[in-house]
Design an enzyme around this catalytic site. Structure first.
Site, PDB file in Angstrom:
ATOM      1  N   ASP A 171      38.752  25.597 -19.931  1.00 19.98           N
ATOM      2  CA  ASP A 171      38.835  27.091 -20.268  1.00 19.98           C
ATOM      3  C   ASP A 171      39.036  27.087 -21.832  1.00 19.98           C
ATOM      4  O   ASP A 171      38.548  28.216 -22.471  1.00 19.98           O
ATOM      5  CB  ASP A 171      39.992  27.811 -19.549  1.00 19.98           C
ATOM      6  CG  ASP A 171      39.476  27.928 -18.243  1.00 19.98           C
ATOM      7  OD1 ASP A 171      39.856  26.954 -17.549  1.00 19.98           O
ATOM      8  OD2 ASP A 171      39.067  29.046 -17.878  1.00 19.98           O
ATOM      9  N   ARG A 231      35.329  35.154 -12.730  1.00 21.91           N
ATOM     10  CA  ARG A 231      36.292  34.464 -13.509  1.00 21.91           C
ATOM     11  C   ARG A 231      35.544  33.306 -13.911  1.00 21.91           C
ATOM     12  O   ARG A 231      34.358  32.985 -13.455  1.00 21.91           O
ATOM     13  CB  ARG A 231      37.627  34.041 -12.416  1.00 21.91           C
ATOM     14  CG  ARG A 231      37.197  34.155 -11.068  1.00 21.91           C
ATOM     15  CD  ARG A 231      36.404  33.102 -10.400  1.00 21.91           C
ATOM     16  NE  ARG A 231      36.957  31.916 -10.699  1.00 21.91           N
ATOM     17  CZ  ARG A 231      36.024  30.749 -10.654  1.00 21.91           C
ATOM     18  NH1 ARG A 231      34.985  30.928 -10.477  1.00 21.91           N
ATOM     19  NH2 ARG A 231      36.593  29.738 -11.210  1.00 21.91           N
ATOM     20  N   GLY A 232      36.396  32.129 -14.510  1.00 18.47           N
ATOM     21  CA  GLY A 232      35.590  31.011 -14.969  1.00 18.47           C
ATOM     22  C   GLY A 232      35.303  31.517 -16.409  1.00 18.47           C
ATOM     23  O   GLY A 232      34.710  32.633 -16.639  1.00 18.47           O
TER      24      GLY A 232
HETATM   25  O1  MRU Z   1      41.459  31.068 -13.324  1.00 16.97           O
HETATM   26  P1  MRU Z   1      39.845  30.923 -13.130  1.00 16.97           P
HETATM   27  O2  MRU Z   1      39.453  30.692 -11.910  1.00 16.97           O
HETATM   28  O3  MRU Z   1      39.254  31.901 -14.237  1.00 16.97           O
HETATM   29  O4  MRU Z   1      39.891  29.368 -13.741  1.00 16.97           O
HETATM   30  C1  MRU Z   1      38.670  28.787 -13.901  1.00 16.97           C
HETATM   31  C2  MRU Z   1      38.798  27.264 -14.228  1.00 16.97           C
HETATM   32  O5  MRU Z   1      39.815  26.943 -14.609  1.00 16.97           O
HETATM   33  C3  MRU Z   1      37.580  26.589 -14.658  1.00 16.97           C
HETATM   34  O6  MRU Z   1      37.619  25.330 -14.264  1.00 16.97           O
HETATM   35  C4  MRU Z   1      37.013  26.863 -15.992  1.00 16.97           C
HETATM   36  O7  MRU Z   1      36.974  28.120 -16.252  1.00 16.97           O
HETATM   37  C5  MRU Z   1      35.722  26.041 -16.284  1.00 16.97           C
HETATM   38  S1  MRU Z   1      34.313  26.742 -15.331  1.00 16.97           S
HETATM   39  C6  MRU Z   1      33.029  26.296 -16.006  1.00 16.97           C
END
Ligand code: MRU
Length: 369
Positions: free
Chosen positions: A245, A53-54
């Protein structure tokens, strides 16, 4: 970054030469499990159930997903099907679309016989670029953190940074975005202390950010999501840094649910609120983030249940709501640009605005219009 002294990336080629290995983030922080992705379906599943994720790591995994798809079948039909399958995994992080269209541009004009080699080469390139970009983000952010730290009265013991969700190396291929800034400031000798929002419902802060900071030896405290406003009112937050994101052309930033409330509290308390992002997270076609960015809604079980380690060391999920309750699970929100002090990118620091972004990415002036 290192795990028990061994350097890792969050995704890397398996030694068989064609699969990809990941750290299964659904098992952290209690178990460090490496999982091998050996098919398009493996990659799509890993993204949707959030083993990876991220935003940047979702893009990198999708790139490997297309390489795995080409390993299965190099026809145009399968390429198209694979792109659709991967695009459908998660809607908000624009890095997914960015990585897939970059891969597709190369693959669609390559003869079938060359597609496998080209797909793996491009996936590797996307990963290597991500590492360099994230390191550069931290370098640019360091200047701002150092300035803010030097403005603190002599004798101040710590510089307190609040962060939300996990924008660390686990969310990227390496370094992270918001945490790249934190790692580099800490490595530069600034006495950083991090307030880590737990980040309900999936607790990426409590589980992943805390794990990363602990491994790097950076002082931190996990706090409940609603504590930030109180800490800011009492002068205990010097700066907020989050990831994103999807950043719209107008500088609106979409990030994990709850980020907007932190930005409001920061604005009300004159706390600098910065967002760290790699160029591929900018959606140049999106003119108005608040009204245009698709917000992922996930299974309500993530709200009604929490997962953790029991006293006997078992990983278990328990229900925290009444039986049969209705719950809604909005995974992201959008912080309007007016609440953002500045953006940390690989090309420098800019205002959260179209002019600010175009100042750093002038080649995008005509794109997406
Ligand atoms: O739902 P996730 O865990 O994928 O969300 C991730 C985030 O909101 C992070 O802050 C975002 O992807 C930036 S990561 C470099």
């Amino acid at each position: 970054m290192k795990v028990n002294g061994t350097p890792y990336r969050s995704i890397w080629p398996n030694k068989n030469g064609w699969s990809a290995d990941i750290i299964d983030q659904t098992r952290l922080p209690h178990e460090f499990i490496i999982k091998t992705l050996s098919s398009l379906q493996d990659a799509a599943e890993a993204i949707s159930v959030m083993r990876v994720r991220g935003a940047p790591l979702i893009g990198a995994t999708a790139a490997y997903g297309l390489a795995l798809a080409m390993h299965e079948d190099t026809t145009d039909e399968y390429l198209e099907r694979a792109v659709k399958t991967l695009l459908a995994t998660r809607p908000t992080a624009v890095n997914l679309r960015w990585a897939l269209s970059r891969m597709q541009q190369v693959l669609s004009v390559s003869p079938a016989g060359e597609r496998v080699t080209k797909a793996y080469a491009m996936a590797t390139k996307i990963c290597d670029e991500d590492v360099a970009i994230n390191h550069a983000i931290g370098q640019h952010a360091l200047g701002v953190i150092r300035d803010l730290w030097q403005q603190k009265p002599a004798g101040t013991e710590s510089f307190h940074i609040l962060t939300h969700c996990n924008a660390g190396w686990l969310a990227t291929v390496d370094w992270g975005t918001a945490l790249s800034a934190i790692y580099q400031a800490y490595d530069d000798g600034i006495p950083i202390h991090v307030w880590v929002d737990e980040t309900r419902p999936r607790n990426q802060g409590a589980a992943l950010t805390a794990w990363e900071l602990q491994s790097h030896g950076i002082e931190h405290d996990v706090i409940v999501d609603n504590a930030g406003g109180h800490l800011m009112q009492h002068g205990q937050v010097d700066m907020v840094i989050t990831g994103t994101d999807r950043t719209a052309r107008n500088g609106d930033v979409c990030n994990k649910i709850g980020t907007y409330l932190k930005a409001l509290a920061a604005f009300d308390n004159d706390v600098p609120f910065y967002v760290a992002l790699p160029g591929p997270t900018i959606d140049w076609q999106m003119r108005d983030g608040v009204n245009g960015i698709p917000i992922e809604k996930r299974d309500s079980v993530e709200v009604t249940h929490v997962t953790g380690k029991t006293a006997t060391g078992q990983i278990e999920s328990v229900q925290i709501t009444p039986d049969g309750v209705s719950a809604s699970n909005y995974a992201f929100d959008v912080t309007p640009a007016r609440l953002v002090t500045g953006l940390f990118t690989e090309r420098g620091v800019c205002d959260a605005s179209e002019d600010g972004l175009l100042g750093l990415y002038p080649e995008q002036a005509g794109s997406g219009l």
